[in-house]
Structure formats: C-alpha cells, structure tokens
Design an enzyme around this catalytic site. Structure first.
Site, PDB file in Angstrom:
ATOM      1  N   GLU A   1       0.167  55.178 -35.039  1.00 13.22           N
ATOM      2  CA  GLU A   1       0.406  56.159 -34.077  1.00 13.22           C
ATOM      3  C   GLU A   1       0.778  57.613 -34.791  1.00 13.22           C
ATOM      4  OE1 GLU A   1       2.888  53.124 -30.940  1.00 13.22           O
ATOM      5  OE2 GLU A   1       3.126  55.349 -31.033  1.00 13.22           O
ATOM      6  N   CYS A  26       4.110  63.917 -37.444  1.00 12.79           N
ATOM      7  CA  CYS A  26       4.708  62.880 -38.150  1.00 12.79           C
ATOM      8  C   CYS A  26       3.373  61.805 -38.350  1.00 12.79           C
ATOM      9  CB  CYS A  26       5.833  62.502 -37.145  1.00 12.79           C
ATOM     10  SG  CYS A  26       6.474  60.830 -37.680  1.00 12.79           S
ATOM     11  N   CYS A  40       4.601  47.863 -41.524  1.00  4.12           N
ATOM     12  CA  CYS A  40       5.648  48.064 -42.535  1.00  4.12           C
ATOM     13  C   CYS A  40       6.305  46.708 -42.957  1.00  4.12           C
ATOM     14  CB  CYS A  40       6.721  49.157 -42.297  1.00  4.12           C
ATOM     15  SG  CYS A  40       7.841  49.375 -43.830  1.00  4.12           S
ATOM     16  N   CYS A  64      13.225  46.873 -42.222  1.00  3.70           N
ATOM     17  CA  CYS A  64      14.591  47.381 -41.843  1.00  3.70           C
ATOM     18  C   CYS A  64      14.993  46.809 -40.666  1.00  3.70           C
ATOM     19  CB  CYS A  64      14.672  48.896 -41.996  1.00  3.70           C
ATOM     20  SG  CYS A  64      14.252  49.660 -43.594  1.00  3.70           S
ATOM     21  N   CYS A 100      14.614  49.137 -37.213  1.00  2.00           N
ATOM     22  CA  CYS A 100      13.339  50.052 -36.912  1.00  2.00           C
ATOM     23  C   CYS A 100      12.114  49.217 -36.546  1.00  2.00           C
ATOM     24  CB  CYS A 100      12.607  50.193 -38.487  1.00  2.00           C
ATOM     25  SG  CYS A 100      11.074  51.102 -38.512  1.00  2.00           S
ATOM     26  N   CYS A 151      10.325  59.138 -34.593  1.00  3.22           N
ATOM     27  CA  CYS A 151      10.424  58.245 -35.664  1.00  3.22           C
ATOM     28  C   CYS A 151      11.112  56.999 -35.703  1.00  3.22           C
ATOM     29  CB  CYS A 151      10.702  59.073 -37.082  1.00  3.22           C
ATOM     30  SG  CYS A 151       9.662  60.641 -37.172  1.00  3.22           S
TER      31      CYS A 151
HETATM   32  N1  SAH Z   1       9.406  54.027 -44.477  1.00  7.67           N
HETATM   33  C1  SAH Z   1       9.863  55.392 -44.606  1.00  7.67           C
HETATM   34  C2  SAH Z   1       9.222  56.407 -43.644  1.00  7.67           C
HETATM   35  C3  SAH Z   1       9.189  55.943 -42.347  1.00  7.67           C
HETATM   36  S1  SAH Z   1      10.629  55.682 -41.289  1.00  7.67           S
HETATM   37  C4  SAH Z   1      11.397  55.426 -44.654  1.00  7.67           C
HETATM   38  O1  SAH Z   1      11.966  54.361 -44.337  1.00  7.67           O
HETATM   39  O2  SAH Z   1      11.781  56.384 -45.013  1.00  7.67           O
HETATM   40  C5  SAH Z   1      11.046  57.309 -41.073  1.00  7.67           C
HETATM   41  C6  SAH Z   1      12.527  57.379 -40.678  1.00  7.67           C
HETATM   42  O3  SAH Z   1      12.977  56.909 -39.568  1.00  7.67           O
HETATM   43  C7  SAH Z   1      13.650  56.773 -41.795  1.00  7.67           C
HETATM   44  O4  SAH Z   1      14.483  57.540 -42.143  1.00  7.67           O
HETATM   45  C8  SAH Z   1      14.340  55.763 -40.958  1.00  7.67           C
HETATM   46  O5  SAH Z   1      15.529  55.453 -41.270  1.00  7.67           O
HETATM   47  C9  SAH Z   1      14.142  56.200 -39.384  1.00  7.67           C
HETATM   48  N2  SAH Z   1      14.273  55.279 -38.459  1.00  7.67           N
HETATM   49  C10 SAH Z   1      13.648  54.094 -38.494  1.00  7.67           C
HETATM   50  N3  SAH Z   1      14.068  53.370 -37.163  1.00  7.67           N
HETATM   51  C11 SAH Z   1      14.771  54.309 -36.495  1.00  7.67           C
HETATM   52  C12 SAH Z   1      15.508  54.172 -35.420  1.00  7.67           C
HETATM   53  N4  SAH Z   1      15.415  53.368 -34.638  1.00  7.67           N
HETATM   54  N5  SAH Z   1      16.285  55.222 -34.897  1.00  7.67           N
HETATM   55  C13 SAH Z   1      16.218  56.329 -35.494  1.00  7.67           C
HETATM   56  N6  SAH Z   1      15.589  56.412 -36.796  1.00  7.67           N
HETATM   57  C14 SAH Z   1      14.819  55.241 -37.190  1.00  7.67           C
HETATM   58 FE1  SF4 Z   2       9.555  50.518 -43.000  1.00  5.77          FE
HETATM   59 FE2  SF4 Z   2      10.784  51.281 -40.778  1.00  5.77          FE
HETATM   60 FE3  SF4 Z   2      12.284  50.437 -43.091  1.00  5.77          FE
HETATM   61 FE4  SF4 Z   2      10.628  52.869 -42.979  1.00  5.77          FE
HETATM   62  S1  SF4 Z   2      12.456  52.510 -41.668  1.00  5.77           S
HETATM   63  S2  SF4 Z   2      10.698  51.350 -44.459  1.00  5.77           S
HETATM   64  S3  SF4 Z   2       9.219  52.187 -41.685  1.00  5.77           S
HETATM   65  S4  SF4 Z   2      10.925  49.096 -41.818  1.00  5.77           S
END
Ligand code: SAH
Ligand code: SF4
Length: 354
Positions: free
Chosen positions: A91, A104, A111, A115, A118, A335
């Site tokens: 996406e 974006c 991934c 986390c 996410c 994001c």
């Molecule tokens: N993997 C990288 C880049 C992709 S995630 C990283 O983790 O930085 C991009 C951003 O989206 C990160 O700052 C992450 O903390 C945020 N993010 C992930 N899940 C989210 C959610 N459910 N609501 C808001 N932000 C989220």
């Molecule tokens: Fe991966 Fe989502 Fe964690 Fe970014 S926030 S490192 S995309 S699992």
C-alpha cells in the site's frame, strides 16, 4: 524476458549499454527516460536508436506496480493498493497538503518487527521490496494523481515495513528519486522512519547523501517500550537515544521522534516528563500521533485533552511537540494501518470516485 529495467540505477544502465556495444551515455539517456520522463514503453524512448530499443525490448520490460484499487478519504488522502509482479500487495498513501504532496511509501511486504499496536505487524514479513518496487510506488501514484511536475513532493517511508531492514534497496531508490536526471526530488523532503534498529541507524548515518531520520519512540521507559515494541529488548532506549545523539545532523536538520499515544498506556504527564528527559540534548522534534484503532488491536486512542496535556508538558520543557492528525482515517489509510485489504473484507479497499 531477462528482467525489469525499472529500478536499475544509472551505473547499471550504463553498464547495460556498454554490454550491448552501445556508448556509455546511452545508459544515462535510458535513466532519464525511465525516471524523468517515466516512459512505460521502450518505443517512446525516441532518443535511443531503434536497434538498441529492440534489443532491450526483447529482453527487458519496463514494469511498474499495478494499481489494483484505490480509495479516497474525505480529507483528500487516497490509499492505493498496488500489486507486484509476483502477486504480493503493498500500500501507498497519497496525501495532498496545501500546494504540496506527501507520499507514504512501503519498504517491505509486511513487517517482522511485530509492534503490538501496528496492523502491518499482523502480516509478518513476506519479503523486502526491490528498488524498482519502491520507485514504482511513486511513479504509479504521481501518474494516477496527475501531480504536476513543479509540485513539491515529500516522501516518507512510513508505510508497510521497516525501511532500515531493507536499507540497500531504500538507498538505491533514494538515489533515483534525488538524481536531477531522475525524479529530481529534494533529499530534505524525504524521511526514513525506523522502529530503532541501532546498527542500521549507524549505517544510515554514514550514507553520503541521505534522507532525514525519524525514530518511533512510542514509550517513556524500557519496560513500556518492550511491551509495545519487542525489538526494544535488543535495542533498549538508552542505547537508542545515544545513537540519535551521535547521529550527524546538517545545519537545518533535526531528528523526528514519533510517539503513538495509547490511552492509559503511554500517555500520562509522567510519561511526557520522562520523554522530555530522554530526548534532552538531541536536536529534535516530536510528532504525537493519536493511535488509529482497529478491531484486532487491544488499544484505544488517547482523548484529545490528554493529547494536548501531553504536548503541554513537552513544550513546557522546551521540547518542540506537534500533533500529527493521521490523515485518511476514514479509509484506514493512516500510517500503521496499512494492511492487505483482502485480509478483512470489512476494510477491503473499493474503487472510489476521486
Ligand atoms: N517501521 C517503521 C516505519 C513504518 S511505521 C517504524 O516503525 O517507524 C510508521 C509509523 O506508524 C511509526 O511511527 C509507528 O509507530 C506508527 N504506527 C504504527 N501503528 C500505528 C497505529 N495503529 N496508529 C498510529 N500510528 C501507528
Ligand atoms: Fe513494523 Fe509496524 Fe513496528 Fe513499524 S510500527 S516496525 S511497520 S510493526
């Protein structure tokens, strides 16, 4: 077909020209055709001799990711689902902001970092994207949105995946984006966001020409962060912030910290005070991101008063803190919410009128 020309760098194209008994400068011409003119068909490369075009055409395609579907949000953001040549989906989100455009970008299919807040984490990681697939997201979306050539374009690697775990392809794509014969986009308008893979941040720091760095902080203590981001066990806060402190910054550059606010988890005034202490001595700004909720994720967004309260504590300690309202929430395009539409019919993208 031997492969895809789209995604090859300038030196590779020059080598290809030489291998085909053509002068080296034909490689640069190909580069300009692929990334500045963005031709989809070698026949359109009218500055290249017909016999070389035919030779290339018998062995190579010019392959972009295919737009499978897109859905427009009320606020102007458009979420694209792109299909890659092997059938995997990724996406990319288009966000118009005043006279600018922010894209974006995804860096991996899924991934592996896992986390707990996410959506992308739910997919696991399937594979890295190639440079061509990263560049192709920009080519496909700029064309579909008919973005005028003079429009300033920001690129953020905040879509699916951990870009620093695919650093080579990301940097190759960045080279194509920033080249004046390529997309001619400004490096200072590109941001790579990492969950905090310390050795990779150090490698990224050594790149002679690189985008800006964003680090997803998301917690104020190791205990909290490890619960949210399992990689914190291997790369704990103290070391992470020390790495950021040592990160070489240009005169107008700063590190961006992202902080997803989760109701009752990491959003207290005490958390904000600890965050202010953690980032002390780092030229930085903090982006506070209200959590984008989803049915599978066990968190709730912090209420607005809490978000503002958190921001106040940081500001009173001289930490620049901004609230980043996620755009495209109504179509799950924010994001961190990027996921394969097919996984859940309720959130599957539909063709929308733009
Ligand atoms: N993997 C990288 C880049 C992709 S995630 C990283 O983790 O930085 C991009 C951003 O989206 C990160 O700052 C992450 O903390 C945020 N993010 C992930 N899940 C989210 C959610 N459910 N609501 C808001 N932000 C989220
Ligand atoms: Fe991966 Fe989502 Fe964690 Fe970014 S926030 S490192 S995309 S699992």
């Amino acid at each position: 077909m031997e492969g895809n020309l789209f995604g090859l760098g300038k030196t590779e194209l020059e080598q290809l020209a030489v291998d085909c008994e053509q002068p080296k400068y034909r490689g640069k011409q190909l580069f300009r055709n692929l990334y500045a003119r963005r031709v989809r068909d070698l026949a359109a490369c009218t500055d290249i001799p017909v016999n070389f075009r035919e030779d290339l055409g018998s062995r190579y395609r010019v392959g972009w990711p295919e737009i499978k579907s897109r859905v427009a949000s009320q606020d102007g953001a458009v979420r694209y689902l792109l299909t890659l040549h092997d059938g995997e989906n990724i996406e990319t989100v288009y966000m118009p902001i005043e006279n600018r455009v922010t894209l974006c970008l995804s860096s991996q299919v899924g991934c592996a970092v896992g986390c707990s807040f996410c959506f992308t984490a739910l997919l696991g990681v399937k594979r890295n994207l190639t440079a061509g697939e990263i560049v192709g997201q920009v080519a496909a979306v700029l064309e579909a949105q008919q973005v005028a050539a003079e429009t300033p374009v920001n690129l953020v690697f905040m879509g699916m995946g951990e870009p620093l775990l695919n650093l080579e392809a990301v940097m190759k794509a960045v080279g194509i984006f920033s080249d004046s014969n390529g997309f001619a986009l400004a490096l200072r308008r590109m941001t790579v966001s990492t969950a905090g893979v310390i050795p990779q941040i150090r490698k990224f720091a050594e790149e002679p020409a690189r985008p800006r760095l964003a680090v997803s902080l998301n917690a104020s203590s190791d205990q909290q962060r490890t619960a949210l981001m399992p990689l914190n066990r291997k790369y704990p806060l103290k070391e992470l912030l020390q790495t950021c402190r040592e990160f070489p910054l240009g005169p107008r550059e700063y590190v961006t910290f992202e902080y997803v606010l989760l109701n009752g988890v990491n959003d207290s005034d005490d958390d904000a005070r600890r965050v202010a202490a953690l980032v002390r001595g780092i030229k930085c700004k903090l982006n506070l991101i209200p959590f984008n909720p989803g049915s599978e994720l066990p968190y709730n967004p912090s209420p607005l008063e809490r978000v503002l309260g958190f921001q106040d504590v940081l500001r009173s300690r001289d930490v620049p803190a901004y609230i980043r309202i996620s755009r495209g929430q109504d179509v799950m395009a924010a994001c961190g919410q990027l996921r394969l539409g097919a996984m859940n019919p309720a959130t599957a993208p539909m063709e929308a009128s733009l």
